[in-house]
Scaffold this active site. Structure first.
Site, PDB file in Angstrom:
ATOM      1  N   HIS A 255      61.401  39.954 -39.636  1.00 44.75           N
ATOM      2  CA  HIS A 255      61.161  41.115 -38.780  1.00 44.75           C
ATOM      3  C   HIS A 255      60.304  42.101 -39.563  1.00 44.75           C
ATOM      4  CE1 HIS A 255      64.381  42.501 -41.295  1.00 44.75           C
ATOM      5  NE2 HIS A 255      64.478  43.682 -40.715  1.00 44.75           N
TER       6      HIS A 255
ATOM      7  N   HIS B 221      60.751  45.393 -40.642  1.00 45.79           N
ATOM      8  CA  HIS B 221      61.202  46.517 -41.458  1.00 45.79           C
ATOM      9  C   HIS B 221      60.499  46.460 -42.821  1.00 45.79           C
ATOM     10  CE1 HIS B 221      65.141  47.577 -39.157  1.00 45.79           C
ATOM     11  NE2 HIS B 221      64.186  48.470 -38.915  1.00 45.79           N
TER      12      HIS B 221
ATOM     13  N   ASP C 212      61.372  46.700 -45.870  1.00 45.19           N
ATOM     14  CA  ASP C 212      61.899  45.887 -46.979  1.00 45.19           C
ATOM     15  C   ASP C 212      61.615  44.387 -46.791  1.00 45.19           C
ATOM     16  OD1 ASP C 212      63.797  46.087 -44.865  1.00 45.19           O
ATOM     17  OD2 ASP C 212      65.446  45.492 -46.168  1.00 45.19           O
TER      18      ASP C 212
ATOM     19  N   ASP D 283      69.086  40.147 -41.591  1.00 46.83           N
ATOM     20  CA  ASP D 283      68.969  41.350 -40.771  1.00 46.83           C
ATOM     21  C   ASP D 283      69.310  41.093 -39.299  1.00 46.83           C
ATOM     22  OD1 ASP D 283      67.534  41.775 -43.300  1.00 46.83           O
ATOM     23  OD2 ASP D 283      67.195  43.775 -42.455  1.00 46.83           O
TER      24      ASP D 283
ATOM     25  N   HIS E  26      70.177  39.653 -49.669  1.00 46.56           N
ATOM     26  CA  HIS E  26      69.984  40.919 -48.949  1.00 46.56           C
ATOM     27  C   HIS E  26      71.198  41.844 -49.117  1.00 46.56           C
ATOM     28  CE1 HIS E  26      69.180  43.743 -45.611  1.00 46.56           C
ATOM     29  NE2 HIS E  26      67.918  43.367 -45.729  1.00 46.56           N
TER      30      HIS E  26
HETATM   31 ZN   LIG Z   1      66.390  44.293 -44.577  1.00 46.07          ZN
HETATM   32 ZN   LIG Z   2      65.994  45.225 -41.098  1.00 44.39          ZN
END
Ligand SMILES: [Zn+2]
Ligand SMILES: [Zn+2]
Length: 304
Positions: A61, A63, A65, A206, A265
């Site tokens: 995705h 984001h 990070d 995530d 993560h």
């Molecule tokens: Zn993340």
């Molecule tokens: Zn995320």
């Protein structure tokens, strides 16, 4: 066979001793990267896999990070001498995000071909791998990945000889194509053994755990899965922030009948993930707490 290298294991922000969560995969010498947060190229240099053979990048995705390391990485790949295209896959919105990041990395000696993919799609990755994706549940559109490689059926040369198949036609039968020659013919089924199990891994990050995940990931040899929180007291935080606890990740691995689980993560607040290892082991014993540099090779079984 498939080699996997966990470059980093952090969520949200990189820490002095923890790079952001990212996975590098090698198959037949070709590389695919899963997620590219800030600084991803640094552990990559340390472990020496080289940048030039990077043929694809798969994003969970958009984001920061998971994507903010892209411009620097694209330059590193350029410096390594790559001129062949790099395919970049991600969920809805990826085209605009990559275009934004390319404002600061506009000139590259190779083409970056961005393709947005949706749940249910399948596509090829370098080295003969095949990826399938399903949607997760997070703040932005997110994809969970299942990646696999098939295994050819065993060729029986004695049977081919007995059937009188000319040597020149053996290869077509091995490729699952029928063969005909003056005086005879043979089908792949005449000379090939039963289907053989391939190799597969999952990359899940995530997202909340969804009921569809175990079936989607069933039988993977390795599941690389986020475990943002280790402490069961953080379970409500995991729900509120749309992440997972170690126990939730281990439950997916167990229900999918995975071969092994790597947790990654970790929340920046989780300073010692090992302290919560038992939370996962109690549910899925083959759990490893991810660290930068963790590596394994998935290999076809000898006896099949
Ligand atoms: Zn993340
Ligand atoms: Zn995320």
């Amino acid at each position: 066979m498939i080699d996997l290298l966990l470059l980093g294991t952090g969520g949200h922000t990189p820490l002095p001793d923890r790079w952001l969560s990212s996975l590098l995969v090698r198959c037949r010498g070709e590389l695919t990267l899963f997620d590219c947060g800030e600084g991803t190229q640094i552990p990559w240099v340390r472990f020496g896999w080289g940048f030039r053979r990077l043929g694809a990048i798969c994003l969970s995705h958009n984001h920061a990070d998971h994507v903010a390391g892209l411009p620097g990485l694209l330059h590193a790949v350029a410096n390594a001498g790559r001129t062949e295209p790099v395919d970049l896959y991600g969920p809805e919105g990826t085209t605009a995000v990559v275009a934004g990041l390319r404002v600061i990395a506009p000139k590259l000696p190779y083409e970056v071909r961005v393709r947005e993919v949706r749940g249910g799609e399948r596509f090829g990755l370098p080295g003969g791998l095949t990826a399938s994706v399903e949607p997760g549940d997070h703040w932005l559109p997110v994809l969970v990945y299942r990646v696999e490689i098939g295994r050819a059926r065993r060729f029986d040369p004695e049977r081919a000889t007995a059937l009188g198949v000319p040597l020149a036609l053996w290869q077509s039968l091995q490729r699952d194509e029928p063969a005909a020659w003056s005086g005879g013919s043979a089908t792949p089924d005449d000379v090939l053994g039963p289907p053989r199990r391939g190799l597969a891994f999952g990359f899940v990050t995530d997202t909340r755990p969804l009921p569809a995940f175990p079936a989607f990931l069933t039988g993977v040899d390795l599941l690389v899965c986020e475990g943002t929180y280790g402490d069961p007291a953080d379970a409500t935080k995991a729900v509120a922030r749309k992440h997972m606890t170690f126990a939730e990740a281990a439950t997916i691995a167990r229900d999918a009948d995975a071969g092994a689980l790597w947790l990654t993560h970790f929340s920046p607040a989780l300073s010692d993930p090992e302290a919560y290892r038992d939370q996962a082991i109690a549910i899925f014993p083959e759990t490893t707490i991810g660290v930068s540099g963790l590596t394994t090779t998935l290999a076809f079984a000898d006896d099949e």
